[in-house]
Design a protein around this motif. Structure first.
Motif, mmCIF file in Angstrom:
data_model
loop_
_atom_site.group_PDB
_atom_site.id
_atom_site.type_symbol
_atom_site.label_atom_id
_atom_site.label_comp_id
_atom_site.label_asym_id
_atom_site.label_seq_id
_atom_site.Cartn_x
_atom_site.Cartn_y
_atom_site.Cartn_z
ATOM 1 N N ALA B 67 0.835 -1.205 0.000
ATOM 2 C CA ALA B 67 0.000 0.000 0.000
ATOM 3 C C ALA B 67 0.868 1.253 0.000
ATOM 4 O O ALA B 67 0.550 2.238 -0.676
ATOM 5 N N GLU B 68 1.977 1.214 0.744
ATOM 6 C CA GLU B 68 2.896 2.357 0.751
ATOM 7 C C GLU B 68 3.518 2.568 -0.626
ATOM 8 O O GLU B 68 3.709 3.706 -1.069
ATOM 9 N N GLU B 69 3.846 1.474 -1.304
ATOM 10 C CA GLU B 69 4.376 1.588 -2.673
ATOM 11 C C GLU B 69 3.365 2.296 -3.573
ATOM 12 O O GLU B 69 3.726 3.160 -4.372
ATOM 13 N N ALA B 70 2.109 1.910 -3.459
ATOM 14 C CA ALA B 70 1.068 2.527 -4.285
ATOM 15 C C ALA B 70 0.937 4.010 -3.954
ATOM 16 O O ALA B 70 0.772 4.851 -4.857
ATOM 17 N N ARG B 71 1.041 4.316 -2.666
ATOM 18 C CA ARG B 71 0.890 5.709 -2.241
ATOM 19 C C ARG B 71 2.039 6.572 -2.761
ATOM 20 O O ARG B 71 1.876 7.783 -2.957
ATOM 21 N N ALA B 72 3.200 5.958 -2.966
ATOM 22 C CA ALA B 72 4.341 6.705 -3.507
ATOM 23 C C ALA B 72 4.169 6.978 -5.004
ATOM 24 O O ALA B 72 4.850 7.830 -5.559
ATOM 25 N N ARG B 73 3.275 6.229 -5.662
ATOM 26 C CA ARG B 73 3.111 6.364 -7.115
ATOM 27 C C ARG B 73 1.917 7.215 -7.507
ATOM 28 O O ARG B 73 1.922 7.817 -8.576
ATOM 29 N N TRP B 74 0.868 7.206 -6.703
ATOM 30 C CA TRP B 74 -0.349 7.951 -7.038
ATOM 31 C C TRP B 74 -0.820 8.724 -5.819
ATOM 32 O O TRP B 74 -0.618 8.263 -4.683
ATOM 33 N N PRO B 75 -1.496 9.857 -6.053
ATOM 34 C CA PRO B 75 -2.083 10.592 -4.932
ATOM 35 C C PRO B 75 -3.375 9.907 -4.488
ATOM 36 O O PRO B 75 -4.452 10.194 -5.004
ATOM 37 N N ILE B 76 -3.241 8.985 -3.561
ATOM 38 C CA ILE B 76 -4.402 8.239 -3.084
ATOM 39 C C ILE B 76 -4.557 8.434 -1.583
ATOM 40 O O ILE B 76 -3.647 8.929 -0.907
ATOM 41 N N GLY B 77 -5.705 8.034 -1.099
ATOM 42 C CA GLY B 77 -5.978 8.126 0.328
ATOM 43 C C GLY B 77 -5.672 6.814 1.018
ATOM 44 O O GLY B 77 -4.604 6.225 0.848
ATOM 45 N N ARG B 78 -6.642 6.329 1.767
ATOM 46 C CA ARG B 78 -6.426 5.103 2.538
ATOM 47 C C ARG B 78 -6.572 3.857 1.669
ATOM 48 O O ARG B 78 -7.289 3.859 0.663
ATOM 49 N N VAL B 79 -5.916 2.799 2.114
ATOM 50 C CA VAL B 79 -5.955 1.503 1.440
ATOM 51 C C VAL B 79 -6.248 0.448 2.502
ATOM 52 O O VAL B 79 -5.738 0.528 3.626
ATOM 53 N N ALA B 80 -7.043 -0.544 2.150
ATOM 54 C CA ALA B 80 -7.267 -1.688 3.036
ATOM 55 C C ALA B 80 -7.234 -2.965 2.198
ATOM 56 O O ALA B 80 -7.747 -2.993 1.076
ATOM 57 N N VAL B 81 -6.590 -3.999 2.738
ATOM 58 C CA VAL B 81 -6.508 -5.285 2.042
ATOM 59 C C VAL B 81 -6.749 -6.400 3.057
ATOM 60 O O VAL B 81 -6.069 -6.457 4.084
ATOM 61 N N HIS B 82 -7.702 -7.251 2.765
ATOM 62 C CA HIS B 82 -7.910 -8.455 3.578
ATOM 63 C C HIS B 82 -7.763 -9.671 2.672
ATOM 64 O O HIS B 82 -8.308 -9.695 1.568
ATOM 65 N N HIS B 83 -7.042 -10.672 3.154
ATOM 66 C CA HIS B 83 -6.883 -11.915 2.391
ATOM 67 C C HIS B 83 -7.303 -13.086 3.261
ATOM 68 O O HIS B 83 -6.918 -13.192 4.411
ATOM 69 N N ARG B 84 -8.071 -13.949 2.657
ATOM 70 C CA ARG B 84 -8.598 -15.120 3.359
ATOM 71 C C ARG B 84 -7.599 -16.266 3.300
ATOM 72 O O ARG B 84 -6.876 -16.418 2.311
ATOM 73 N N VAL B 85 -7.573 -17.101 4.327
ATOM 74 C CA VAL B 85 -6.837 -18.364 4.305
ATOM 75 C C VAL B 85 -7.789 -19.488 4.718
ATOM 76 O O VAL B 85 -8.884 -19.239 5.219
ATOM 77 N N GLY B 86 -7.329 -20.719 4.491
ATOM 78 C CA GLY B 86 -8.161 -21.877 4.792
ATOM 79 C C GLY B 86 -8.924 -22.320 3.554
ATOM 80 O O GLY B 86 -8.575 -21.965 2.432
#
Lengths: 83, 139
Positions: B67-86
């Motif tokens: 998310a920090e990489e993306a923020r360094a490339r574009w003027p964006i706000g907050r980012v959230a990522v959830h990944h499921r396991v199982g």
């Protein structure tokens, strides 16, 4: 000797037959040295050489990274998150 | 909601609502939600179900790093990522990427970038369980 905790995931775990183990290494051993040792013990791991990522203490590392007593080392087979 | 974390590996079903609520701020006119959903085929071969495994202690911080990489490339706000396991049935959501930005172009671009980087470096693995009973890691 130093002792490190090694973590295995996905195909690596299937080959090694366990999710983690403690291993004793010579002081100054690198991540690459440890991988070489594991490939000797588990020849089927050789197919992953050159296409895996390395982590030490949960941060990306390189084969040249020197290991220290108590480190957690993870060999990360090619990842496949998402769908 | 008090235990909400923007970057999470979880074995529970994913719900986009808390991620959207988290990323949205008054300065952002665009919220892009990407959901990766377990499908019933891969390369023409029928799939019965999927299972995911993660190096969870590392994967959460790697998602935050992406998310920090993306923020360094574009003027964006907050980012959230959830990944499921199982184990996931066909039709269940495996990953949610939610990005807010003042404008849509940046939000779309950043969401695509985050998903691409997850597939490159996040220590998460998918196992395809084929309809014929065989199983195979995608790696």
């Amino acid at each position: 000797m130093i002792s490190v905790r090694v973590r295995y995931f996905a195909g690596h775990r299937d080959i090694v037959g366990q999710a983690e183990q403690q291993m004793a290494l010579e002081p100054g051993a690198t991540v690459g040295d440890l991988w070489g040792l594991l490939v000797e013990r588990h020849p089927r791991l050789a197919g992953y050489s050159g296409r895996l990522l390395f982590a030490v203490n949960q941060e990306f590392a390189s084969p040249a990274t020197t290991l220290h007593d108590g480190d957690e080392v993870a060999f990360i087979p090619p990842v496949s998150g998402g769908v | 909601m008090s235990d909400f974390r923007p970057f999470e590996i979880t074995d529970r079903p994913l719900d986009p609502a808390p991620l959207v609520a988290y990323v949205q701020t008054p300065g952002d006119g665009a919220v892009v939600t990407f959901a990766g959903v377990a499908r019933n085929h891969f390369g023409g071969r029928p799939t019965a179900f999927l299972s995911y495994e993660a190096y969870a202690e590392m994967a959460g911080p790697v998602l935050a790093q992406i998310a920090e990489e993306a923020r360094a490339r574009w003027p964006i706000g907050r980012v959230a990522v959830h990944h499921r396991v199982g184990r996931l049935a066909i039709g269940e959501t495996a990953v949610l990427v939610v990005v807010a930005a003042p404008h849509r172009h940046e939000a779309f671009a950043a969401a695509a970038y985050v998903m691409d980087r997850i597939k490159e470096i996040a220590p998460i693995w998918k196992q395809e369980h084929w309809a014929d009973g065989e199983a195979e890691w995608r790696e």
